[in-house]
Design a protein around this motif. Structure first.
Motif, short mmCIF file in Angstrom:
data_model
loop_
_atom_site.label_atom_id
_atom_site.label_comp_id
_atom_site.label_asym_id
_atom_site.label_seq_id
_atom_site.Cartn_x
_atom_site.Cartn_y
_atom_site.Cartn_z
N UNK A 37 66.46 115.12 -46.76
CA UNK A 37 67.82 115.04 -46.22
C UNK A 37 68.71 116.14 -46.80
N UNK A 38 69.71 116.51 -46.02
CA UNK A 38 70.82 117.31 -46.55
C UNK A 38 72.07 116.45 -46.36
N UNK A 39 72.48 115.80 -47.42
CA UNK A 39 73.58 114.85 -47.38
C UNK A 39 74.86 115.52 -47.84
N UNK A 40 75.92 115.36 -47.07
CA UNK A 40 77.23 115.85 -47.46
C UNK A 40 78.08 114.72 -48.02
N UNK A 41 78.80 115.00 -49.08
CA UNK A 41 79.71 114.03 -49.69
C UNK A 41 81.10 114.65 -49.64
N UNK A 172 63.02 118.29 -56.89
CA UNK A 172 62.86 117.54 -55.65
C UNK A 172 64.22 117.25 -55.01
N UNK A 173 65.29 117.32 -55.78
CA UNK A 173 66.63 117.14 -55.24
C UNK A 173 67.57 118.11 -55.96
N UNK A 206 68.90 117.81 -50.55
CA UNK A 206 70.17 118.33 -51.04
C UNK A 206 71.26 117.28 -50.92
N UNK A 207 72.13 117.24 -51.92
CA UNK A 207 73.40 116.51 -51.82
C UNK A 207 74.50 117.54 -52.07
N UNK A 208 75.43 117.64 -51.13
CA UNK A 208 76.45 118.69 -51.18
C UNK A 208 77.83 118.06 -51.24
N UNK A 218 78.10 121.91 -40.37
CA UNK A 218 77.02 122.73 -39.83
C UNK A 218 75.76 122.69 -40.68
N UNK A 219 75.90 122.28 -41.96
CA UNK A 219 74.75 122.28 -42.88
C UNK A 219 74.06 120.92 -42.96
N UNK A 220 74.84 119.85 -43.00
CA UNK A 220 74.30 118.54 -43.40
C UNK A 220 73.76 117.74 -42.22
#
Length: 253
Positions: A37-41, A172-173, A206-208, A218-220
């Motif tokens: 996952x690419x998670x946005x916060x 891994x993350x 990723x967590x952003x 556009x990323x997550x």
């Protein structure tokens, strides 16, 4: 036929709260992040994003709740040792050494994970990491600056060096703290493309945490929105963009 046992989330946050005196900056937050996952916060100023991030990374001790990496508790783990559990991170403030070359910065980021104290004392000065460092530098398209002091690069290029350093241990993350901050639009598009490519090729999660909404959208692949220390929305970028609670939180209505 027996159903496969689902793997543990790469990151699991459970009932996490952080209180400063009478102020509860993070209030009973729970979520999982799964492999790839690419998670946005995201959230408005004062929503608790940075406090939550720092609790996850062990820089703050939560008042209650806990965090797990791939099913292993991080309770009592020092921030410096999280990398041994497969966690990489970038910082809001750059962590590059400006008087060292790009190559030496990236090598240094990986040295603590290689070998033993004895091999680091008596082995090769680069711990055998030069080739790996060069591969990451090439991936982030920084090869022309291999022997350039990091401080001589533009701010956006230094952000790319920072990202390469975060990936040296093969995490891994990776938790990215405002990667878009201070970066011009051209370099920002390049950074996003490199992160998406790395995610696709390596399956790294990723967590952003980020203020730049367009970059996050556009990323997550999934976004969690905080307001006043609580999760008010979670979902796909297109759903978050149209969510009335999110719009109200950002507009202060």
């Amino acid at each position: 036929m027996t159903a496969p046992i689902p793997s543990a989330p790469v990151l699991s946050v459970r009932a996490m709260s952080k209180q400063f005196g009478g102020i509860r900056a993070v209030n009973n937050v729970s979520f999982d992040v799964h492999k790839g996952e690419i998670l946005g916060l995201i959230g408005p100023n004062g929503s608790g994003k940075s406090t939550l991030f720092n609790c996850i990374l062990g820089q703050l001790r939560p008042t209650s709740g806990h965090c797990e990496i791939a099913g292993r508790s991080t309770d009592g783990v020092r921030p410096a040792d999280l990398s041994l559990m497969g966690v990489g991170r970038t910082f809001q403030q750059l962590s590059v050494f400006p008087r060292m070359t790009v190559l030496d910065n990236v090598i240094l980021a990986g040295q603590e994970h290689e070998g033993t104290i004895l091999t680091r004392l008596f082995g090769r000065p680069d711990a055998g990491l030069t080739d790996k460092a060069k591969q990451l530098i090439e991936f982030f398209r920084l090869t022309p600056y291999l022997q350039t002091e990091a401080g001589a690069l533009s701010y956006g290029q230094q952000k790319l060096v920072d990202a390469a350093m975060a990936f040296m241990a093969g995490p891994q993350i990776v938790l990215l703290d405002e990667p878009a901050g201070g970066v011009n639009l051209t370099m920002l598009a390049h950074l996003k493309e490199r992160l998406v490519t790395y995610n696709r090729e390596h399956g790294t999660t990723f967590v952003v945490i980020e203020h730049n909404m367009e970059f996050v959208m556009s990323l997550c692949t999934r976004i969690i929105v905080l307001a006043q220390g609580e999760i008010i929305a979670e979902g796909r970028p297109e759903d978050i963009r149209a969510n009335p609670l999110v719009i109200d939180a950002y507009l202060g209505g």
